[in-house]
Design a protein around this motif. Sequence first.
Motif, PDB file in Angstrom:
ATOM      1  N   LYS A 144       1.962  -2.541  -6.063  1.00  0.00           N
ATOM      2  CA  LYS A 144       3.113  -2.600  -6.961  1.00  0.00           C
ATOM      3  C   LYS A 144       4.312  -2.184  -6.119  1.00  0.00           C
ATOM      4  N   ILE A 145       5.133  -3.165  -5.742  1.00  0.00           N
ATOM      5  CA  ILE A 145       6.212  -2.897  -4.791  1.00  0.00           C
ATOM      6  C   ILE A 145       7.547  -3.366  -5.349  1.00  0.00           C
ATOM      7  N   SER A 146       8.617  -2.821  -4.796  1.00  0.00           N
ATOM      8  CA  SER A 146       9.963  -3.266  -5.155  1.00  0.00           C
ATOM      9  C   SER A 146      10.264  -4.555  -4.386  1.00  0.00           C
ATOM     10  N   THR A 147      11.234  -5.294  -4.874  1.00  0.00           N
ATOM     11  CA  THR A 147      11.578  -6.549  -4.202  1.00  0.00           C
ATOM     12  C   THR A 147      12.206  -6.297  -2.841  1.00  0.00           C
ATOM     13  N   SER A 148      12.867  -5.157  -2.672  1.00  0.00           N
ATOM     14  CA  SER A 148      13.402  -4.833  -1.347  1.00  0.00           C
ATOM     15  C   SER A 148      12.268  -4.540  -0.366  1.00  0.00           C
ATOM     16  N   ALA A 149      11.172  -3.958  -0.845  1.00  0.00           N
ATOM     17  CA  ALA A 149      10.007  -3.727   0.014  1.00  0.00           C
ATOM     18  C   ALA A 149       9.360  -5.055   0.395  1.00  0.00           C
ATOM     19  N   LEU A 150       9.399  -6.027  -0.513  1.00  0.00           N
ATOM     20  CA  LEU A 150       8.855  -7.352  -0.217  1.00  0.00           C
ATOM     21  C   LEU A 150       9.642  -8.020   0.907  1.00  0.00           C
ATOM     22  N   LYS A 151      10.962  -7.847   0.902  1.00  0.00           N
ATOM     23  CA  LYS A 151      11.788  -8.388   1.981  1.00  0.00           C
ATOM     24  C   LYS A 151      11.442  -7.716   3.311  1.00  0.00           C
ATOM     25  N   THR A 152      11.167  -6.414   3.262  1.00  0.00           N
ATOM     26  CA  THR A 152      10.775  -5.691   4.467  1.00  0.00           C
ATOM     27  C   THR A 152       9.434  -6.194   4.985  1.00  0.00           C
ATOM     28  N   ILE A 153       8.486  -6.441   4.076  1.00  0.00           N
ATOM     29  CA  ILE A 153       7.172  -6.955   4.467  1.00  0.00           C
ATOM     30  C   ILE A 153       7.318  -8.325   5.103  1.00  0.00           C
ATOM     31  N   ASN A 154       8.176  -9.169   4.543  1.00  0.00           N
ATOM     32  CA  ASN A 154       8.397 -10.495   5.130  1.00  0.00           C
ATOM     33  C   ASN A 154       9.005 -10.391   6.524  1.00  0.00           C
ATOM     34  N   LYS A 155       9.754  -9.339   6.767  1.00  0.00           N
ATOM     35  CA  LYS A 155      10.427  -9.174   8.054  1.00  0.00           C
ATOM     36  C   LYS A 155       9.505  -8.575   9.117  1.00  0.00           C
ATOM     37  N   ILE A 156       8.806  -7.456   8.779  1.00  0.00           N
ATOM     38  CA  ILE A 156       8.019  -6.753   9.802  1.00  0.00           C
ATOM     39  C   ILE A 156       6.519  -6.958   9.671  1.00  0.00           C
ATOM     40  N   GLY A 157       6.055  -7.491   8.543  1.00  0.00           N
ATOM     41  CA  GLY A 157       4.626  -7.726   8.339  1.00  0.00           C
ATOM     42  C   GLY A 157       4.000  -6.642   7.479  1.00  0.00           C
ATOM     43  N   ILE A 158       2.894  -6.998   6.829  1.00  0.00           N
ATOM     44  CA  ILE A 158       2.240  -6.088   5.898  1.00  0.00           C
ATOM     45  C   ILE A 158       1.587  -4.913   6.617  1.00  0.00           C
ATOM     46  N   THR A 159       0.989  -5.137   7.777  1.00  0.00           N
ATOM     47  CA  THR A 159       0.305  -4.039   8.469  1.00  0.00           C
ATOM     48  C   THR A 159       1.292  -2.994   8.962  1.00  0.00           C
ATOM     49  N   ALA A 160       2.444  -3.429   9.465  1.00  0.00           N
ATOM     50  CA  ALA A 160       3.455  -2.482   9.929  1.00  0.00           C
ATOM     51  C   ALA A 160       4.063  -1.726   8.756  1.00  0.00           C
ATOM     52  N   ALA A 161       4.247  -2.395   7.620  1.00  0.00           N
ATOM     53  CA  ALA A 161       4.822  -1.742   6.443  1.00  0.00           C
ATOM     54  C   ALA A 161       3.856  -0.695   5.882  1.00  0.00           C
ATOM     55  N   ILE A 162       2.567  -1.001   5.865  1.00  0.00           N
ATOM     56  CA  ILE A 162       1.568  -0.039   5.384  1.00  0.00           C
ATOM     57  C   ILE A 162       1.470   1.140   6.338  1.00  0.00           C
ATOM     58  N   LYS A 163       1.523   0.867   7.636  1.00  0.00           N
ATOM     59  CA  LYS A 163       1.474   1.943   8.627  1.00  0.00           C
ATOM     60  C   LYS A 163       2.673   2.879   8.480  1.00  0.00           C
ATOM     61  N   GLU A 164       3.853   2.316   8.225  1.00  0.00           N
ATOM     62  CA  GLU A 164       5.063   3.124   8.030  1.00  0.00           C
ATOM     63  C   GLU A 164       4.974   3.950   6.748  1.00  0.00           C
ATOM     64  N   ALA A 165       4.432   3.366   5.681  1.00  0.00           N
ATOM     65  CA  ALA A 165       4.287   4.091   4.414  1.00  0.00           C
ATOM     66  C   ALA A 165       3.283   5.236   4.546  1.00  0.00           C
ATOM     67  N   LYS A 166       2.222   5.015   5.302  1.00  0.00           N
ATOM     68  CA  LYS A 166       1.230   6.083   5.521  1.00  0.00           C
ATOM     69  C   LYS A 166       1.811   7.218   6.334  1.00  0.00           C
ATOM     70  N   SER A 167       2.667   6.892   7.293  1.00  0.00           N
ATOM     71  CA  SER A 167       3.280   7.952   8.109  1.00  0.00           C
ATOM     72  C   SER A 167       4.251   8.807   7.281  1.00  0.00           C
ATOM     73  N   LYS A 168       4.846   8.194   6.257  1.00  0.00           N
ATOM     74  CA  LYS A 168       5.730   8.934   5.357  1.00  0.00           C
ATOM     75  C   LYS A 168       4.974   9.663   4.255  1.00  0.00           C
ATOM     76  N   GLY A 169       3.660   9.415   4.152  1.00  0.00           N
ATOM     77  CA  GLY A 169       2.841  10.076   3.149  1.00  0.00           C
ATOM     78  C   GLY A 169       2.873   9.413   1.784  1.00  0.00           C
ATOM     79  N   LEU A 170       3.262   8.144   1.711  1.00  0.00           N
ATOM     80  CA  LEU A 170       3.347   7.457   0.433  1.00  0.00           C
ATOM     81  C   LEU A 170       2.042   6.761   0.056  1.00  0.00           C
ATOM     82  N   LEU A 171       1.257   6.354   1.035  1.00  0.00           N
ATOM     83  CA  LEU A 171      -0.047   5.720   0.794  1.00  0.00           C
ATOM     84  C   LEU A 171      -1.144   6.615   1.331  1.00  0.00           C
ATOM     85  N   LYS A 172      -2.321   6.449   0.738  1.00  0.00           N
ATOM     86  CA  LYS A 172      -3.476   7.249   1.175  1.00  0.00           C
ATOM     87  C   LYS A 172      -4.203   6.581   2.312  1.00  0.00           C
TER      88      LYS A 172
END
Length: 78
Positions: free
Chosen positions: A50-78
């Motif tokens: 469940k993501i915001s549309t701005s996060a979707l634009k980020t995923i399209n730009k850097i890729g899903i794996t990089a976006a998940i890795k960044e979210a995990k480093s910030k402590g947002l995903l488990k």
Amino acid sequence: MSRVCELTGKRAMVGNNVSHAMNRTKRKFNVNLIKKRFYLPEQEEWITLKISTSALKTINKIGITAAIKEAKSKGLLK
């Protein structure tokens, strides 16, 4: 589940409706959320986020794996 982006942590904000007579009443600015499925080629599985549309634009730009890795480093995903 609450209205929170799983990748960026964006939440609803609180503000005021302001009339022409400058009367103020409380209101909410909700986040523009969508439910989206992504395929992770490294794990060979589909995940639903469940993501915001701005996060979707980020995923399209850097890729899903990089976006998940960044979210995990910030402590947002488990």
